[in-house]
Write an enzyme that holds these catalytic residues in place. Structure first.
Site, PDB file in Angstrom:
ATOM      1  CB  CYS A  76      -6.355  -5.692  -2.511  1.00  0.00           C
ATOM      2  SG  CYS A  76      -7.030  -5.144  -0.926  1.00  0.00           S
ATOM      3  CG  HIS A  77      -6.837  -9.576   1.665  1.00  0.00           C
ATOM      4  ND1 HIS A  77      -5.545  -9.894   2.014  1.00  0.00           N
ATOM      5  CD2 HIS A  77      -7.195  -8.564   2.496  1.00  0.00           C
ATOM      6  CE1 HIS A  77      -5.150  -9.123   2.999  1.00  0.00           C
ATOM      7  NE2 HIS A  77      -6.133  -8.322   3.317  1.00  0.00           N
ATOM      8  CG  ASN A 110      -2.098  -0.954   1.037  1.00  0.00           C
ATOM      9  OD1 ASN A 110      -2.717  -0.965  -0.007  1.00  0.00           O
ATOM     10  ND2 ASN A 110      -2.399  -1.744   2.054  1.00  0.00           N
ATOM     11  CG  HIS A 168      -8.325  -0.223   0.344  1.00  0.00           C
ATOM     12  ND1 HIS A 168      -7.343   0.197   1.216  1.00  0.00           N
ATOM     13  CD2 HIS A 168      -8.082  -1.535   0.116  1.00  0.00           C
ATOM     14  CE1 HIS A 168      -6.547  -0.827   1.513  1.00  0.00           C
ATOM     15  NE2 HIS A 168      -6.979  -1.887   0.852  1.00  0.00           N
ATOM     16  CE1 TYR A 226      -8.648   4.527   3.151  1.00  0.00           C
ATOM     17  CE2 TYR A 226     -10.293   3.058   2.203  1.00  0.00           C
ATOM     18  CZ  TYR A 226      -9.051   3.257   2.775  1.00  0.00           C
ATOM     19  OH  TYR A 226      -8.214   2.190   2.957  1.00  0.00           O
TER      20      TYR A 226
END
Length: 500
Positions: A170-171, A149, A200, A256
């Protein structure tokens, strides 16, 4: 089959060991070459010993090439896993604690907000040097699989400025997919999804079961679930207001956007402390610190425990091994990948890094066209993409004016701080992280001068709305199983206890 795979940042116990297990669970990969490299010789040695023990006990003859010489590890590599954390936990601590002085309360701080932007400055500077080494010594058509990241920023910089084909992994999509299955009381394999957006901030824009569209029923299902209305308040609120469920955890998502962490008195209304990823202040820093401290002291016991079994049933949901298996063997794999947009999502910028469904086989990594995201979802993503673009250009060119503008445009930073506070915070962070920011040499000098000679904006002695105690190794020893899971898992929120 015999080809070389290199791990950069191999001292990361969680990712390195689990990704290697996933790869070597593929029978056709029993003769591959494996190289580990890390700048920390001690961490590299411990992880190498553990992984080599696993290899030996699984009856394979692979010998890990472990070296602090990065070029040596990269030489001839066809696939490269990037799992670095530039600046380590020392820099990460400043990503969390300096913004707290200005009222910016982050749960993770590795993707956006003040911490994510600075993490990008450190990471991009080093990734461009890594890309230069890859171009010089790796296999001509090598693929860089980036797990580091800020995912989108680093993947964007490596593709545009590093000259290396890079895919980000990414998971997050897998986690949300499981949650959606849970709220409908279905097996995950029975639920088909289309998830698209940016890393994300990816949105489940279609959910189907046996061909029946459930997308419009997702909100009701989450609101009726026994646990999620307590642990995923931010995600459910975003679902209510934007119409689609988002991939990222409650704590991640809350930092975010501008609405959930700007007022200290309201943060506890939106989070849950059952597990750090639900919103704990500095939660990821805490669990990473605990995991590293535990592994350092408990490593001899790890060598006495049973080796990982390289079996298909033990493979994780991380995309990396499946991508390589698809490319090398032709076995078709569907996942969600971070790639250059190029029109895949029509209402996001063509040069940005998007996350969307893709297919892998002998023909390569193929990304179907998604079309337009729902307008509100696209708006959320486009705000973040603007921040990413400013931050990337700042990191590549060492332009601290662009860095400050990225901070101003960031949703949470802008919601909490005025321009003077942002300018001063950037000065503090540049000086504190100067050893990992070679591109900002002159800007650091100027920042240090201002901090020393100018009248400073008052800051707060603020520890955060939900900061928890970092456990000592003695405290962790009271529950060795929990400590081992924390230290050994790449996904440090895989196990999520009930809410508190």
């Amino acid at each position: 089959m015999s080809f070389k795979i290199a791990f950069i940042g191999a001292g990361s116990i969680g990712f390195t060991r689990s990704l290697l297990r996933d790869l070597l669970a593929v029978p056709k990969f029993k003769d591959i070459k494996v190289a580990f490299t890390d700048i920390n010789a001690n961490n590299l040695e411990m992880v190498t010993q553990l992984c080599q023990r696993d290899i030996n006990e699984n009856g394979l003859s692979i010998s890990i090439q472990a070296t602090t010489d990065r070029k040596m590890a990269l030489k001839g590599a066809k696939y490269i896993f990037n799992v670095v954390r530039i600046g380590g936990l020392e820099a990460f601590k400043t990503d969390i604690e300096i913004p707290l002085k200005y009222g910016i309360d982050q749960c993770v701080g590795d993707t956006l907000s003040a911490g994510g932007i600075m993490y990008g400055q450190r990471g991009i500077a080093e990734m461009l040097a890594i890309c230069k080494d890859i171009r010089e010594v790796a296999a001509e058509e090598c693929l860089l699989l980036n797990y580091a990241n800020p995912m989108a920023m680093i993947t964007w910089a490596c593709n545009q400025y590093g000259g290396v084909k890079t895919i980000g992994l990414c998971h997050g999509v897998q986690h949300g997919h499981q949650q959606i299955a849970d709220v409908f009381n279905l097996d995950k394999q029975e639920v088909d999804i289309i998830c698209a957006g940016i890393n994300h901030q990816t949105w489940y824009i279609q959910v189907k079961h046996n061909g029946v569209d459930l997308t419009n029923k997702v909100l009701e299902a989450f609101e009726k679930h026994q646990e999620f209305p307590k642990t995923e308040k931010v995600r459910i609120d975003m679902l209510k207001r934007f119409g689609y469920y988002s991939t990222e955890s409650n704590g991640h998502l809350s930092e975010y956007v501008p609405w959930y962490r700007k007022n200290p008195d309201e943060i506890l209304d939106w989070i849950d402390l059952g597990v750090w990823i639900n919103g704990e202040t500095g939660g990821y820093l805490r669990v990473c610190t605990e995991g590293r401290n535990w592994f350092d002291i408990d490593f001899p016991n790890w060598m006495k425990e049973p080796a990982m079994e390289y079996k298909q049933r033990n493979r994780s949901e991380e995309h990396g091994s499946y991508i390589i298996e698809g490319l090398e063997t032709g076995r078709v794999y569907r996942g969600h990948f971070n790639v250059i947009n190029k029109g895949i999502i029509a209402n996001l910028p063509a040069d940005s890094i998007i996350e969307a469904p893709g297919y892998v086989d002998h023909n390569g990594i193929n990304m179907p066209v998604v079309g337009d995201l729902p307008l509100g979802c696209a708006a959320v993503c486009n705000v973040s993409i603007s921040v990413q673009r400013l931050a990337i250009e700042a990191a590549v060119h060492g332009d601290d004016m662009l860095l400050r503008q990225a901070m101003m445009m960031d949703s949470l930073v802008g919601a909490v701080c005025n321009p003077n506070e942002i300018w001063q915070m950037v000065d503090e962070m540049l000086v504190a992280q100067s050893e990992w920011l070679p591109q900002y040499k002159e800007a650091v000098k100027e920042a240090a001068y201002r901090l020393e000679n100018n009248e400073l904006v008052p800051t707060k002695d603020y520890k955060g709305a939900a900061r928890l105690h970092v456990k000592t190794v003695e405290e962790m020893a009271l529950d060795r199983d929990e400590a081992n899971i924390n230290a050994g898992e790449a996904d440090k929120a895989k196990v999520r206890p009930a809410s508190k």
